[in-house]
Design an enzyme around this catalytic site. Structure first.
Site, short mmCIF file in Angstrom:
data_model
loop_
_atom_site.label_atom_id
_atom_site.label_comp_id
_atom_site.label_asym_id
_atom_site.label_seq_id
_atom_site.Cartn_x
_atom_site.Cartn_y
_atom_site.Cartn_z
N GLY A 109 11.45 4.71 -53.41
CA GLY A 109 10.55 5.71 -52.85
C GLY A 109 9.12 5.50 -53.30
O GLY A 109 8.62 4.38 -53.31
N THR A 168 3.91 2.81 -54.48
CA THR A 168 5.18 2.56 -53.79
C THR A 168 6.17 1.90 -54.75
O THR A 168 5.79 1.06 -55.57
CB THR A 168 4.97 1.67 -52.54
OG1 THR A 168 4.31 0.48 -52.94
CG2 THR A 168 4.12 2.39 -51.50
N ASP A 218 3.04 -2.56 -45.51
CA ASP A 218 2.08 -2.29 -44.43
C ASP A 218 2.61 -1.20 -43.51
O ASP A 218 1.86 -0.34 -43.04
CB ASP A 218 1.83 -3.57 -43.63
CG ASP A 218 1.34 -4.70 -44.50
OD1 ASP A 218 0.66 -4.40 -45.51
OD2 ASP A 218 1.65 -5.86 -44.22
N ASP A 275 1.71 -15.65 -39.30
CA ASP A 275 2.72 -15.82 -40.35
C ASP A 275 3.65 -16.98 -40.00
O ASP A 275 4.26 -16.98 -38.92
CB ASP A 275 3.55 -14.53 -40.53
CG ASP A 275 2.76 -13.42 -41.19
OD1 ASP A 275 1.61 -13.66 -41.62
OD2 ASP A 275 3.29 -12.30 -41.29
O1 RIB Z 1 2.16 -7.69 -46.16
C1 RIB Z 1 2.69 -8.75 -45.41
C2 RIB Z 1 1.59 -9.59 -44.87
O2 RIB Z 1 0.91 -10.19 -45.97
C3 RIB Z 1 2.03 -10.75 -44.00
O3 RIB Z 1 2.10 -10.42 -42.64
C4 RIB Z 1 1.02 -11.83 -44.32
O4 RIB Z 1 0.23 -12.20 -43.25
C5 RIB Z 1 0.18 -11.29 -45.48
O5 RIB Z 1 -1.02 -10.80 -45.05
#
Ligand code: RIB
Length: 306
Positions: free
Chosen positions: A226, A221, A253, A14
């Site tokens: 929430g 989500t 994530d 990133d």
């Molecule tokens: O969800 C965030 C992620 O989306 C980041 O880390 C980026 O790499 C993309 O995959």
């Protein structure tokens, strides 16, 4: 030997720019800072599971460039099992991320690189049969996810698909998933419906369009509001937690990694979503994607601001 939780997914470097505001079309502005972080939806989800204290294996690919080495090093230092991460003779995946500090919102463009080369056969059947939960997202080829999910069905592994980014996917991949996790734009994309945002009835109607079987579940989500949980053919809202947000990158994530971890223990989706809401709230209080994932102690001791 693989872990009870397997993540089949993307690994990115990133490249993150922080600025106060978003530039207008054609405008140049001066930003505040630039940082690099280990990211990729798959890698972020695996790091979340590991930081929460559960063994996790990641199946993915990095390139043969300097980013590939750094990404592997960083994942190993997070105690993610990378023994099934392959090398691609080409560039690693990268994500260009813009974080606007006035709102803590972001914009992300991903260049897939090695993630496009990820294959289902990187995960042997023997390893698959030892796993309880398998997570994937759409930054690796959907046809390979489908192949792996079909194989995982035979071993009774619980299959979670995060439909991000919002791409078109086959009906069969939806059919081969036990739990679909998405945000509202991704649900709109899958169902070609416009939602009334954060409205339980509207979300419930859209989920009906997915024609799921009685055993399939969905979590939608809703950011700080929430999540909407559809399980056993009933839907309900689970409230989120209030925090001072700094950077929301990777919070989705974090939610998925935490949900899978708690589900492994409790097998209770509503309880797992509540736990995941807390973890995701904590993740937005720090910069970076994987770098912002909380520990189990932080989640257990979490108190929202009042
Ligand atoms: O969800 C965030 C992620 O989306 C980041 O880390 C980026 O790499 C993309 O995959």
């Amino acid at each position: 030997m693989s872990s009870p939780i397997i993540v089949f997914g993307s690994i990115n470097m990133d490249l993150v720019v922080y600025s106060d505001k978003q530039p207008a079309k054609g405008e140049t502005i001066l930003g505040n800072s630039f940082e690099t972080f280990q990211g990729g939806k798959g890698a972020n989800q695996a790091v979340t599971v590991s930081r929460l204290g559960f063994p996790v294996s990641l199946i993915g690919k990095v390139g043969n460039d300097v980013f590939g080495n750094e990404l592997l090093e960083s994942l190993n230092s997070e105690h993610v099992d990378t023994s099934m991460v392959g090398r691609h003779e080409g560039p690693s995946g990268v994500a260009f991320i813009y974080v606007f500090e006035e709102t803590s919102e972001n914009q992300i463009i991903v260049i897939s690189g090695s993630n496009e080369q990820v294959k289902s056969n990187q995960m042997p059947d023997k390893e698959l049969s030892a796993s309880d939960v398998l997570i994937s997202q759409l930054e690796v080829p959907p046809s390979e996810i489908e192949d792996l999910f079909i194989r995982a069905k035979n071993t009774g592994t619980y299959r979670i698909l995060n439909t991000a980014p919002g791409l078109k996917i086959s009906k069969n991949l939806i059919h081969e998933t036990d739990l679909l996790v998405m945000n509202e734009p991704e649900l709109e994309n899958l169902t070609e419906r416009t939602l009334e945002r954060q409205n339980a009835d509207s979300i419930g109607q859209a989920i009906k369009d997915l024609n799921l079987s009685t055993t399939q579940s969905v979590v939608v989500t809703l950011g700080s509001k929430g999540a909407y949980v559809y399980v056993d053919q009933k839907g309900q809202l689970i409230e989120g937690y209030k925090v001072e947000a700094v950077d929301t990158t990777g919070s989705g994530d974090c939610f998925i990694g935490a949900l899978a971890s708690q589900y492994l223990e409790s097998k209770d989706l509503l309880d797992s979503v509540n736990f995941a809401n807390k973890a995701a709230a904590l993740s937005v209080t720090k910069k970076g994607a994987s770098a912002s994932m909380p520990s189990m102690e932080e989640v257990v001791n979490f108190h929202q601001i009042t």
